[in-house]
Design a protein around this motif. Sequence first.
Motif, PDB file in Angstrom:
ATOM      1  N   PHE A 150       0.869  -1.176   0.000  1.00  0.00           N
ATOM      2  CA  PHE A 150       0.000   0.000   0.000  1.00  0.00           C
ATOM      3  C   PHE A 150       0.906   1.226   0.000  1.00  0.00           C
ATOM      4  CE2 PHE A 150      -3.680   2.105   2.577  1.00  0.00           C
ATOM      5  CZ  PHE A 150      -4.236   2.605   1.412  1.00  0.00           C
ATOM      6  N   ILE A 151       1.019   1.877  -1.161  1.00  0.00           N
ATOM      7  CA  ILE A 151       2.032   2.928  -1.323  1.00  0.00           C
ATOM      8  C   ILE A 151       1.510   4.106  -2.155  1.00  0.00           C
ATOM      9  CG2 ILE A 151       4.023   1.362  -1.146  1.00  0.00           C
ATOM     10  CD1 ILE A 151       4.077   1.268  -4.220  1.00  0.00           C
ATOM     11  N   ALA A 152       2.260   5.191  -2.114  1.00  0.00           N
ATOM     12  CA  ALA A 152       1.959   6.343  -2.962  1.00  0.00           C
ATOM     13  C   ALA A 152       2.165   5.949  -4.419  1.00  0.00           C
ATOM     14  CB  ALA A 152       2.869   7.513  -2.589  1.00  0.00           C
ATOM     15  N   GLY A 153       1.303   6.463  -5.280  1.00  0.00           N
ATOM     16  CA  GLY A 153       1.420   6.099  -6.697  1.00  0.00           C
ATOM     17  C   GLY A 153       0.563   6.994  -7.561  1.00  0.00           C
ATOM     18  N   GLU A 154      -0.082   6.396  -8.541  1.00  0.00           N
ATOM     19  CA  GLU A 154      -0.895   7.166  -9.481  1.00  0.00           C
ATOM     20  C   GLU A 154      -2.376   6.959  -9.236  1.00  0.00           C
ATOM     21  OE1 GLU A 154       0.070   6.652 -13.595  1.00  0.00           O
ATOM     22  OE2 GLU A 154       2.183   6.344 -13.179  1.00  0.00           O
ATOM     23  N   ARG A 155      -3.154   7.919  -9.661  1.00  0.00           N
ATOM     24  CA  ARG A 155      -4.611   7.818  -9.636  1.00  0.00           C
ATOM     25  C   ARG A 155      -5.046   7.345 -11.017  1.00  0.00           C
ATOM     26  NH1 ARG A 155      -9.300  10.531 -10.968  1.00  0.00           N
ATOM     27  NH2 ARG A 155     -10.942  10.573  -9.357  1.00  0.00           N
ATOM     28  N   THR A 156      -5.239   6.034 -11.161  1.00  0.00           N
ATOM     29  CA  THR A 156      -5.573   5.465 -12.469  1.00  0.00           C
ATOM     30  C   THR A 156      -7.062   5.183 -12.630  1.00  0.00           C
ATOM     31  OG1 THR A 156      -5.351   3.125 -11.847  1.00  0.00           O
ATOM     32  CG2 THR A 156      -3.323   4.308 -12.441  1.00  0.00           C
ATOM     33  N   GLY A 157      -7.750   4.891 -11.535  1.00  0.00           N
ATOM     34  CA  GLY A 157      -9.158   4.529 -11.602  1.00  0.00           C
ATOM     35  C   GLY A 157      -9.384   3.115 -12.110  1.00  0.00           C
ATOM     36  N   LYS A 158      -8.283   2.373 -12.276  1.00  0.00           N
ATOM     37  CA  LYS A 158      -8.385   1.000 -12.790  1.00  0.00           C
ATOM     38  C   LYS A 158      -7.902   0.027 -11.715  1.00  0.00           C
ATOM     39  CE  LYS A 158      -7.512   2.557 -17.520  1.00  0.00           C
ATOM     40  NZ  LYS A 158      -6.581   2.505 -18.680  1.00  0.00           N
ATOM     41  N   PHE A 159      -8.835  -0.697 -11.130  1.00  0.00           N
ATOM     42  CA  PHE A 159      -8.509  -1.644 -10.063  1.00  0.00           C
ATOM     43  C   PHE A 159      -9.639  -2.662  -9.941  1.00  0.00           C
ATOM     44  CE2 PHE A 159     -10.200   2.393  -8.351  1.00  0.00           C
ATOM     45  CZ  PHE A 159     -11.441   1.964  -7.882  1.00  0.00           C
ATOM     46  N   ARG A 160      -9.415  -3.653  -9.110  1.00  0.00           N
ATOM     47  CA  ARG A 160     -10.430  -4.680  -8.858  1.00  0.00           C
ATOM     48  C   ARG A 160     -10.879  -4.619  -7.410  1.00  0.00           C
ATOM     49  NH1 ARG A 160      -8.136 -10.106  -9.425  1.00  0.00           N
ATOM     50  NH2 ARG A 160      -6.139  -9.145  -8.840  1.00  0.00           N
ATOM     51  N   LEU A 161     -12.095  -5.055  -7.167  1.00  0.00           N
ATOM     52  CA  LEU A 161     -12.613  -5.167  -5.804  1.00  0.00           C
ATOM     53  C   LEU A 161     -12.799  -6.627  -5.440  1.00  0.00           C
ATOM     54  CD1 LEU A 161     -15.382  -2.392  -5.757  1.00  0.00           C
ATOM     55  CD2 LEU A 161     -12.968  -2.189  -5.105  1.00  0.00           C
ATOM     56  N   GLY A 162     -12.622  -6.943  -4.172  1.00  0.00           N
ATOM     57  CA  GLY A 162     -12.854  -8.296  -3.673  1.00  0.00           C
ATOM     58  C   GLY A 162     -13.528  -8.212  -2.319  1.00  0.00           C
ATOM     59  N   THR A 163     -13.632  -9.340  -1.648  1.00  0.00           N
ATOM     60  CA  THR A 163     -14.286  -9.334  -0.337  1.00  0.00           C
ATOM     61  C   THR A 163     -13.272  -9.626   0.770  1.00  0.00           C
ATOM     62  OG1 THR A 163     -14.998 -11.628  -0.756  1.00  0.00           O
ATOM     63  CG2 THR A 163     -16.597  -9.867  -1.189  1.00  0.00           C
ATOM     64  N   ASP A 164     -13.079 -10.903   1.098  1.00  0.00           N
ATOM     65  CA  ASP A 164     -12.184 -11.243   2.205  1.00  0.00           C
ATOM     66  C   ASP A 164     -10.876 -11.894   1.773  1.00  0.00           C
ATOM     67  OD1 ASP A 164     -13.733 -10.370   4.476  1.00  0.00           O
ATOM     68  OD2 ASP A 164     -15.141 -11.982   4.011  1.00  0.00           O
ATOM     69  N   GLU A 165     -10.679 -12.062   0.472  1.00  0.00           N
ATOM     70  CA  GLU A 165      -9.465 -12.725  -0.009  1.00  0.00           C
ATOM     71  C   GLU A 165      -8.485 -11.709  -0.591  1.00  0.00           C
ATOM     72  OE1 GLU A 165     -10.632 -15.721  -2.785  1.00  0.00           O
ATOM     73  OE2 GLU A 165     -11.748 -16.871  -1.293  1.00  0.00           O
ATOM     74  N   LEU A 166      -7.209 -11.917  -0.304  1.00  0.00           N
ATOM     75  CA  LEU A 166      -6.156 -11.042  -0.818  1.00  0.00           C
ATOM     76  C   LEU A 166      -6.155 -11.068  -2.348  1.00  0.00           C
ATOM     77  CD1 LEU A 166      -3.597  -9.332   0.091  1.00  0.00           C
ATOM     78  CD2 LEU A 166      -2.289 -11.425  -0.392  1.00  0.00           C
ATOM     79  N   LEU A 167      -6.163  -9.884  -2.962  1.00  0.00           N
ATOM     80  CA  LEU A 167      -6.109  -9.786  -4.418  1.00  0.00           C
ATOM     81  C   LEU A 167      -4.660  -9.772  -4.888  1.00  0.00           C
ATOM     82  CD1 LEU A 167      -8.857  -7.077  -5.092  1.00  0.00           C
ATOM     83  CD2 LEU A 167      -9.037  -9.548  -5.452  1.00  0.00           C
ATOM     84  N   THR A 168      -4.383 -10.543  -5.914  1.00  0.00           N
ATOM     85  CA  THR A 168      -3.034 -10.610  -6.480  1.00  0.00           C
ATOM     86  C   THR A 168      -3.120 -10.437  -7.985  1.00  0.00           C
ATOM     87  OG1 THR A 168      -2.387 -12.162  -4.741  1.00  0.00           O
ATOM     88  CG2 THR A 168      -0.945 -12.005  -6.641  1.00  0.00           C
ATOM     89  N   ALA A 169      -2.268  -9.580  -8.538  1.00  0.00           N
ATOM     90  CA  ALA A 169      -2.263  -9.340  -9.976  1.00  0.00           C
ATOM     91  C   ALA A 169      -1.645 -10.530 -10.712  1.00  0.00           C
ATOM     92  CB  ALA A 169      -1.484  -8.063 -10.280  1.00  0.00           C
ATOM     93  N   ALA A 170      -1.740 -10.491 -12.038  1.00  0.00           N
ATOM     94  CA  ALA A 170      -1.223 -11.587 -12.858  1.00  0.00           C
ATOM     95  C   ALA A 170       0.277 -11.813 -12.651  1.00  0.00           C
ATOM     96  CB  ALA A 170      -1.510 -11.311 -14.334  1.00  0.00           C
ATOM     97  N   ASP A 171       1.003 -10.746 -12.292  1.00  0.00           N
ATOM     98  CA  ASP A 171       2.454 -10.879 -12.082  1.00  0.00           C
ATOM     99  C   ASP A 171       2.796 -11.347 -10.663  1.00  0.00           C
ATOM    100  OD1 ASP A 171       1.856  -8.659 -10.577  1.00  0.00           O
ATOM    101  OD2 ASP A 171       3.191  -7.282 -11.637  1.00  0.00           O
ATOM    102  N   GLY A 172       1.762 -11.657  -9.880  1.00  0.00           N
ATOM    103  CA  GLY A 172       1.986 -12.161  -8.529  1.00  0.00           C
ATOM    104  C   GLY A 172       2.077 -11.080  -7.472  1.00  0.00           C
ATOM    105  N   LYS A 173       2.033  -9.822  -7.898  1.00  0.00           N
ATOM    106  CA  LYS A 173       2.146  -8.702  -6.960  1.00  0.00           C
ATOM    107  C   LYS A 173       0.778  -8.325  -6.408  1.00  0.00           C
ATOM    108  CE  LYS A 173       4.235  -4.047  -6.870  1.00  0.00           C
ATOM    109  NZ  LYS A 173       4.878  -3.003  -7.718  1.00  0.00           N
ATOM    110  N   SER A 174       0.726  -8.038  -5.122  1.00  0.00           N
ATOM    111  CA  SER A 174      -0.514  -7.597  -4.479  1.00  0.00           C
ATOM    112  C   SER A 174      -0.289  -6.167  -4.010  1.00  0.00           C
ATOM    113  CB  SER A 174      -0.842  -8.505  -3.290  1.00  0.00           C
ATOM    114  OG  SER A 174      -1.972  -8.011  -2.581  1.00  0.00           O
TER     115      SER A 174
END
Length: 203
Positions: A150-174
């Motif tokens: 959880f870091i400073a970055g860009e405001r892209t407006g492109k993200f996913r929502l989930g419920t209780d499970e950790l979200l991980t991108a295709a490259d393995g980064k969360s």
Amino acid sequence: MNIAIIGASGNVGSRILEEALRRGHQVIAIARDAGKIAPHDKVIARNADVLDSAALAGALAGAEVVVSSGRFVNFKASDLLPAVKQAGVKRLAVVGGAGSLEIAPGKALIDLPEFPAEYKAEASAGRDFLNHLRAEKELDWTFLSPSALFIAGERTGKFRLGTDELLTAADGKSWISYEDYAIALLDEIEQPRHVRARFTVGY
């Protein structure tokens, strides 16, 4: 809408403040040093300590929703909730942590042996805070957990929502930026979809 933000001068709180103003909301910006809040015609800056329930309730007066973005090691749900109720505010949105998110059924990220020791106290306190909220029957609360990084970055407006499970991108980064997290939180405030529930946001 009139939104009170506790911890409005912090890394996350300041982004939530910016996003709220971008959308035209009125903001009560609460900090231990309100002098850190930049002047704005839609911002009322107020000094208050979460551990002073009466003072905090006074600072929250007039808000329609309270956003809590303070660190969990500094206060408990039992410190915050009475002040929110005393102020007559029905809705509470909490900037959560990732540690309580599940990586497998019944197994949280914080329970991994390799979970960084320096983040354990905050993550554990965050899980306790969430568990306290889950027993709360009066307030319409929402707990938004960020992804692992959880870091400073860009405001892209492109993200996913989930419920209780950790979200991980295709490259393995969360991960998620403070800026996109703020979008997800303001979306929820404007159009509630996770009332008395936790959800998460990530790329």
